[in-house]
Design a protein around this motif. Structure first.
Motif, mmCIF file in Angstrom:
data_model
loop_
_atom_site.group_PDB
_atom_site.id
_atom_site.type_symbol
_atom_site.label_atom_id
_atom_site.label_comp_id
_atom_site.label_asym_id
_atom_site.label_seq_id
_atom_site.Cartn_x
_atom_site.Cartn_y
_atom_site.Cartn_z
ATOM 1 N N PRO A 51 66.079 65.230 51.648
ATOM 2 C CA PRO A 51 65.416 65.442 52.940
ATOM 3 C C PRO A 51 66.298 65.046 54.115
ATOM 4 O O PRO A 51 67.184 64.206 53.978
ATOM 5 C CB PRO A 51 64.191 64.523 52.882
ATOM 6 C CG PRO A 51 64.080 64.052 51.485
ATOM 7 C CD PRO A 51 65.400 64.245 50.823
ATOM 8 N N GLU A 52 66.036 65.648 55.265
ATOM 9 C CA GLU A 52 66.731 65.247 56.479
ATOM 10 C C GLU A 52 66.164 63.924 56.948
ATOM 11 O O GLU A 52 64.996 63.631 56.720
ATOM 12 C CB GLU A 52 66.532 66.298 57.576
ATOM 13 C CG GLU A 52 67.350 67.541 57.367
ATOM 14 C CD GLU A 52 67.265 68.491 58.555
ATOM 15 O OE1 GLU A 52 67.348 68.011 59.704
ATOM 16 O OE2 GLU A 52 67.109 69.684 58.318
ATOM 17 N N GLY A 53 66.990 63.122 57.572
ATOM 18 C CA GLY A 53 66.516 61.866 58.123
ATOM 19 C C GLY A 53 67.486 60.737 57.854
ATOM 20 O O GLY A 53 68.423 60.862 57.069
ATOM 21 N N ALA A 54 67.207 59.631 58.521
ATOM 22 C CA ALA A 54 68.078 58.458 58.407
ATOM 23 C C ALA A 54 68.136 57.948 56.977
ATOM 24 O O ALA A 54 67.110 57.815 56.313
ATOM 25 C CB ALA A 54 67.573 57.353 59.332
ATOM 26 N N ASN A 55 69.340 57.717 56.496
ATOM 27 C CA ASN A 55 69.627 57.109 55.188
ATOM 28 C C ASN A 55 69.214 57.951 53.980
ATOM 29 O O ASN A 55 69.269 57.462 52.857
ATOM 30 C CB ASN A 55 68.994 55.711 55.082
ATOM 31 C CG ASN A 55 69.574 54.757 56.083
ATOM 32 O OD1 ASN A 55 70.761 54.784 56.362
ATOM 33 N ND2 ASN A 55 68.738 53.925 56.654
ATOM 34 N N GLN A 56 68.813 59.190 54.168
ATOM 35 C CA GLN A 56 68.391 60.011 53.033
ATOM 36 C C GLN A 56 69.546 60.278 52.074
ATOM 37 O O GLN A 56 69.360 60.250 50.859
ATOM 38 C CB GLN A 56 67.766 61.335 53.512
ATOM 39 C CG GLN A 56 66.455 61.148 54.246
ATOM 40 C CD GLN A 56 65.404 60.483 53.388
ATOM 41 O OE1 GLN A 56 65.200 60.828 52.235
ATOM 42 N NE2 GLN A 56 64.739 59.482 53.959
ATOM 43 N N ALA A 57 70.743 60.514 52.609
ATOM 44 C CA ALA A 57 71.914 60.711 51.742
ATOM 45 C C ALA A 57 72.210 59.428 50.965
ATOM 46 O O ALA A 57 72.523 59.469 49.771
ATOM 47 C CB ALA A 57 73.128 61.132 52.562
ATOM 48 N N ASP A 58 72.078 58.285 51.616
ATOM 49 C CA ASP A 58 72.320 56.999 50.958
ATOM 50 C C ASP A 58 71.358 56.792 49.791
ATOM 51 O O ASP A 58 71.764 56.370 48.706
ATOM 52 C CB ASP A 58 72.161 55.843 51.947
ATOM 53 C CG ASP A 58 73.157 55.904 53.097
ATOM 54 O OD1 ASP A 58 74.057 56.754 53.063
ATOM 55 O OD2 ASP A 58 73.022 55.100 54.025
ATOM 56 N N PHE A 59 70.080 57.088 50.024
ATOM 57 C CA PHE A 59 69.084 56.944 48.957
ATOM 58 C C PHE A 59 69.426 57.863 47.787
ATOM 59 O O PHE A 59 69.304 57.479 46.621
ATOM 60 C CB PHE A 59 67.676 57.255 49.463
ATOM 61 C CG PHE A 59 67.197 56.353 50.571
ATOM 62 C CD1 PHE A 59 67.531 55.007 50.610
ATOM 63 C CD2 PHE A 59 66.403 56.847 51.588
ATOM 64 C CE1 PHE A 59 67.088 54.173 51.620
ATOM 65 C CE2 PHE A 59 65.947 56.027 52.603
ATOM 66 C CZ PHE A 59 66.291 54.687 52.626
ATOM 67 N N TYR A 60 69.865 59.073 48.117
ATOM 68 C CA TYR A 60 70.196 60.042 47.071
ATOM 69 C C TYR A 60 71.436 59.599 46.287
ATOM 70 O O TYR A 60 71.493 59.739 45.064
ATOM 71 C CB TYR A 60 70.387 61.425 47.697
ATOM 72 C CG TYR A 60 70.315 62.572 46.722
ATOM 73 C CD1 TYR A 60 69.328 62.634 45.748
ATOM 74 C CD2 TYR A 60 71.235 63.608 46.772
ATOM 75 C CE1 TYR A 60 69.260 63.685 44.856
ATOM 76 C CE2 TYR A 60 71.172 64.670 45.886
ATOM 77 C CZ TYR A 60 70.183 64.705 44.932
ATOM 78 O OH TYR A 60 70.114 65.749 44.044
ATOM 79 N N ILE A 61 72.407 59.040 46.975
ATOM 80 C CA ILE A 61 73.618 58.546 46.304
ATOM 81 C C ILE A 61 73.246 57.456 45.306
ATOM 82 O O ILE A 61 73.668 57.487 44.144
ATOM 83 C CB ILE A 61 74.650 58.022 47.336
ATOM 84 C CG1 ILE A 61 75.256 59.191 48.109
ATOM 85 C CG2 ILE A 61 75.750 57.208 46.641
ATOM 86 C CD1 ILE A 61 76.081 58.780 49.322
ATOM 87 N N ILE A 62 72.440 56.505 45.727
ATOM 88 C CA ILE A 62 72.056 55.402 44.846
ATOM 89 C C ILE A 62 71.194 55.911 43.692
ATOM 90 O O ILE A 62 71.372 55.474 42.545
ATOM 91 C CB ILE A 62 71.345 54.277 45.634
ATOM 92 C CG1 ILE A 62 72.323 53.636 46.621
ATOM 93 C CG2 ILE A 62 70.761 53.223 44.685
ATOM 94 C CD1 ILE A 62 73.589 53.052 45.994
ATOM 95 N N SER A 63 70.299 56.844 43.958
ATOM 96 C CA SER A 63 69.478 57.359 42.853
ATOM 97 C C SER A 63 70.335 58.150 41.862
ATOM 98 O O SER A 63 70.141 58.054 40.651
ATOM 99 C CB SER A 63 68.321 58.216 43.371
ATOM 100 O OG SER A 63 68.775 59.414 43.943
ATOM 101 N N TYR A 64 71.315 58.891 42.372
ATOM 102 C CA TYR A 64 72.208 59.648 41.494
ATOM 103 C C TYR A 64 73.092 58.706 40.678
ATOM 104 O O TYR A 64 73.304 58.902 39.485
ATOM 105 C CB TYR A 64 73.060 60.612 42.327
ATOM 106 C CG TYR A 64 73.404 61.886 41.597
ATOM 107 C CD1 TYR A 64 72.590 63.002 41.681
ATOM 108 C CD2 TYR A 64 74.551 61.963 40.816
ATOM 109 C CE1 TYR A 64 72.908 64.173 41.003
ATOM 110 C CE2 TYR A 64 74.871 63.125 40.141
ATOM 111 C CZ TYR A 64 74.050 64.222 40.242
ATOM 112 O OH TYR A 64 74.367 65.374 39.561
ATOM 113 N N LEU A 65 73.595 57.655 41.327
ATOM 114 C CA LEU A 65 74.394 56.648 40.632
ATOM 115 C C LEU A 65 73.567 56.001 39.521
ATOM 116 O O LEU A 65 74.054 55.859 38.392
ATOM 117 C CB LEU A 65 74.871 55.571 41.615
ATOM 118 C CG LEU A 65 75.528 54.326 40.993
ATOM 119 C CD1 LEU A 65 76.842 54.685 40.309
ATOM 120 C CD2 LEU A 65 75.737 53.259 42.054
ATOM 121 N N SER A 66 72.339 55.625 39.830
ATOM 122 C CA SER A 66 71.469 54.994 38.831
ATOM 123 C C SER A 66 71.230 55.926 37.644
ATOM 124 O O SER A 66 71.230 55.491 36.497
ATOM 125 C CB SER A 66 70.132 54.610 39.468
ATOM 126 O OG SER A 66 70.342 53.685 40.502
#
Length: 191
Positions: free
Chosen positions: A52-67
């Motif tokens: 999703p668009e918005g603040a820190n959405q890429a960061d959340f996705y990076i961490i979820s993908y890493l996990s």
């Protein structure tokens, strides 16, 4: 083997151009910017933009993908794979290191921000001071033309919090770009 995560929302093309990968390494680029997606495709990198668009959405996705990746590789594979993050975002760096350390994976951070000491990244939660206090500190540091990167580094606050404070100062017409050097900012005369 390396699995490289690129926070292209944060480091942009300079991060992509700095990647040191060979054909067996996996490069995951996180960006919704079309030019970065095209560049990634040309380099045979996997560009992930379905967040999703918005603040820190890429960061959340990076961490979820890493996990997700860490959960699917075996203990032996974790010892042979180096997980690398290209980012200047201290909060993301801390979360990335924490996840890798938690599951016993080797990790490395590549940062273009001189104030980020990659060997000393510590996983901790830092409570940011209130925005009015940050704005006041930034304003007081701009009595002479100064670069914003220098101020953010010396205050040691996260980029999103710093950017929000600077935007408020600009919106309230308290600071503006220096007429002598557009990369520097200064207090407005009537502030």
């Amino acid at each position: 083997m390396k699995i490289i995560f690129v926070d292209a929302e944060n480091v942009g093309f300079k991060g992509l151009e700095a990647i040191d990968a060979n054909i067996i390494d996996k490069v995951l680029v996180f960006s919704r910017v079309e030019s970065i997606q095209l560049y990634s495709e040309q380099k045979l990198y996997l560009c992930l933009s379905e967040y999703p668009e918005g603040a820190n959405q890429a960061d959340f996705y990076i961490i979820s993908y890493l996990s997700r990746v860490l959960a699917t590789v075996s203990k032996i594979e974790k010892q042979t794979i180096e997980f690398i993050l290209y980012s200047d975002d201290l909060d993301l760096i801390n979360a990335f290191k924490f996840q890798c350390d938690l599951l016993g994976a080797k990790s490395r951070i590549v940062s273009f921000n001189q104030s980020v000491k990659t060997s000393n990244v510590v996983c901790h939660i830092v409570k940011e001071p209130n925005s009015e206090l940050i704005e006041k500190k930034i304003f007081n540091m701009l009595n002479e033309p100064t670069g914003l990167f220098d101020i953010q580094s010396s205050l040691n606050i996260s980029k999103p919090v710093f950017t929000k404070a600077v935007n408020e100062l600009v919106k309230s017409n308290k600071i503006c770009r220096s007429s002598k050097n557009t990369k520097h900012w200064v207090q407005t005369k009537h502030a």
